[in-house]
Design a protein around this motif. Structure first.
Motif, PDB file in Angstrom:
ATOM      1  N   GLU A 180       0.835  -1.221   0.000  1.00 14.52           N
ATOM      2  CA  GLU A 180       0.000   0.000   0.000  1.00 14.52           C
ATOM      3  C   GLU A 180       0.844   1.235   0.000  1.00 14.52           C
ATOM      4  O   GLU A 180       0.583   2.216  -0.712  1.00 14.52           O
ATOM      5  N   GLN A 181       1.909   1.218   0.791  1.00 18.43           N
ATOM      6  CA  GLN A 181       2.790   2.369   0.845  1.00 18.43           C
ATOM      7  C   GLN A 181       3.493   2.569  -0.488  1.00 18.43           C
ATOM      8  O   GLN A 181       3.715   3.684  -0.945  1.00 18.43           O
ATOM      9  N   ALA A 182       3.878   1.449  -1.112  1.00 14.41           N
ATOM     10  CA  ALA A 182       4.534   1.563  -2.412  1.00 14.41           C
ATOM     11  C   ALA A 182       3.587   2.146  -3.450  1.00 14.41           C
ATOM     12  O   ALA A 182       3.998   2.962  -4.279  1.00 14.41           O
ATOM     13  N   ARG A 183       2.325   1.746  -3.398  1.00 13.54           N
ATOM     14  CA  ARG A 183       1.362   2.297  -4.359  1.00 13.54           C
ATOM     15  C   ARG A 183       1.175   3.788  -4.153  1.00 13.54           C
ATOM     16  O   ARG A 183       1.143   4.573  -5.082  1.00 13.54           O
ATOM     17  N   GLN A 184       1.049   4.155  -2.908  1.00  9.96           N
ATOM     18  CA  GLN A 184       0.873   5.572  -2.603  1.00  9.96           C
ATOM     19  C   GLN A 184       2.079   6.378  -3.067  1.00  9.96           C
ATOM     20  O   GLN A 184       1.960   7.513  -3.542  1.00  9.96           O
ATOM     21  N   LEU A 185       3.260   5.771  -2.888  1.00  8.43           N
ATOM     22  CA  LEU A 185       4.487   6.470  -3.289  1.00  8.43           C
ATOM     23  C   LEU A 185       4.509   6.660  -4.789  1.00  8.43           C
ATOM     24  O   LEU A 185       4.881   7.743  -5.298  1.00  8.43           O
ATOM     25  N   LEU A 186       4.112   5.678  -5.514  1.00  7.29           N
ATOM     26  CA  LEU A 186       4.117   5.806  -6.965  1.00  7.29           C
ATOM     27  C   LEU A 186       3.085   6.854  -7.433  1.00  7.29           C
ATOM     28  O   LEU A 186       3.322   7.610  -8.379  1.00  7.29           O
ATOM     29  N   GLU A 187       1.966   6.892  -6.757  1.00  4.88           N
ATOM     30  CA  GLU A 187       0.950   7.894  -7.120  1.00  4.88           C
ATOM     31  C   GLU A 187       1.458   9.305  -6.879  1.00  4.88           C
ATOM     32  O   GLU A 187       1.244  10.222  -7.660  1.00  4.88           O
ATOM     33  N   SER A 188       2.176   9.439  -5.800  1.00  2.40           N
ATOM     34  CA  SER A 188       2.683  10.787  -5.500  1.00  2.40           C
ATOM     35  C   SER A 188       3.723  11.211  -6.510  1.00  2.40           C
ATOM     36  O   SER A 188       3.845  12.388  -6.856  1.00  2.40           O
ATOM     37  N   VAL A 189       4.447  10.269  -7.001  1.00  3.37           N
ATOM     38  CA  VAL A 189       5.455  10.609  -7.999  1.00  3.37           C
ATOM     39  C   VAL A 189       4.774  10.977  -9.297  1.00  3.37           C
ATOM     40  O   VAL A 189       5.159  11.953  -9.975  1.00  3.37           O
ATOM     41  N   SER A 190       3.757  10.218  -9.643  1.00  5.87           N
ATOM     42  CA  SER A 190       3.112  10.496 -10.920  1.00  5.87           C
ATOM     43  C   SER A 190       2.354  11.804 -10.883  1.00  5.87           C
ATOM     44  O   SER A 190       2.263  12.517 -11.865  1.00  5.87           O
ATOM     45  N   GLU A 191       1.758  12.125  -9.789  1.00  6.10           N
ATOM     46  CA  GLU A 191       1.015  13.369  -9.691  1.00  6.10           C
ATOM     47  C   GLU A 191       1.924  14.555  -9.471  1.00  6.10           C
ATOM     48  O   GLU A 191       1.482  15.715  -9.575  1.00  6.10           O
TER      49      GLU A 191
END
Length: 274
Positions: A239-250
């Motif tokens: 979950e943390q990894a997904r959130q991290l990737l979303e923050s990078v993309s946004e």
């Protein structure tokens, strides 16, 4: 005119009178002549006859002058040559009753020779010693004495020797030898004890050195610092990894800011830079 028998009778009478007028010394010397002739004779029978004639002259000289040692000594030599050893000893004994000086020494010397030839070595030794008491520089007597003494042990081995008395006290020389042996034994024992003590001391020193080395190794192992362990962070969940990737993309926040918000370390972070 005298007949043949008268001439022979007259000649015999002259010879008899001449013999009667000889002195004891002359008779003794005539025996010496016969003795020398016997030694030069090659035929044993002729030598034996000459020795017998010599003995006759010596006996006549003894009767004329019984207190003269020479006729007895010469008669002893004659019997010795004829291997009549008992008769030779008897004549030498008579000669020693009257002989003096060199003749006395010669009498003991030839007495020793008779005893030696008959394997009576102790008596021969005593006879040769008597010669040396009279003539200390007599090399022949010294030689014969040494030879007789060298033969003495062989005679004792052949005889049934008496066993030594165990209760007999040792003589001064034996006591001195025993004392020397005891002193040497004591010195050897003392040296052995000293060497044993030195060996024990060396072994004890080696043990102490080994113990000291073991103690030093133990101390070094105890004082050696243990490697430090860096604090471990908790692993990132999916979950943390997904959130991290979303923050990078946004591109809403920087990566570092997102990590600080999402990651919660179990320990205080290090102050050293990444």
């Amino acid at each position: 005119m005298l007949d043949r028998w008268s001439v022979i009778g007259a000649s015999t009478l002259v010879l008899f009178l001449a013999a009667c007028t000889q002195t004891p010394a002359q008779v003794n010397n005539s025996g010496n002549d016969q003795f020398e002739r016997a030694q030069s004779e090659e035929a044993p029978e002729a030598a034996f006859d000459a020795y017998e004639e010599a003995l006759g002259a010596y006996e006549e000289a003894q009767e004329s002058e019984p207190e003269k040692g020479e006729p007895y000594y010469n008669a002893g030599n004659t019997h010795y040559r004829m291997q009549r050893y008992d008769e030779a000893l008897a004549e030498y004994e008579e000669a020693l009753r009257y002989a003096e000086g060199d003749l006395r020494a010669e009498g003991f010397f030839n007495t020793g020779n008779v005893y030696f030839d008959t394997e009576q070595y102790p008596q021969a030794i005593e006879a040769y010693k008597e010669v040396l008491r009279i003539q200390p520089e007599n090399d022949d007597a010294k030689h014969n004495l040494e030879l007789a003494m060298s033969m003495l042990p062989q005679e004792e081995q052949q005889e049934q020797g008496e066993e030594p008395d165990e209760n007999q006290e040792p003589g001064p020389q034996e006591q001195e030898q025993e004392q020397q042996q005891d002193q040497q034994q004591d010195q050897q024992n003392e040296q052995n004890e000293q060497e044993q003590q030195e060996q024990e001391n060396e072994e004890q020193q080696d043990e102490q050195q080994d113990q000291q080395q073991d103690n030093e190794q133990d101390d070094q192992q105890q004082e050696q610092p243990q490697p430090s362990q860096r604090p471990q962070t908790e692993p990132i969940t999916p979950e943390q990894a997904r959130q991290l990737l979303e923050s990078v993309s946004e591109d809403a926040e920087t990566l570092q800011e997102r990590l600080q918000q999402v990651l919660v370390p179990s320990e205080s972070p290090s102050q050293n830079p990444w």
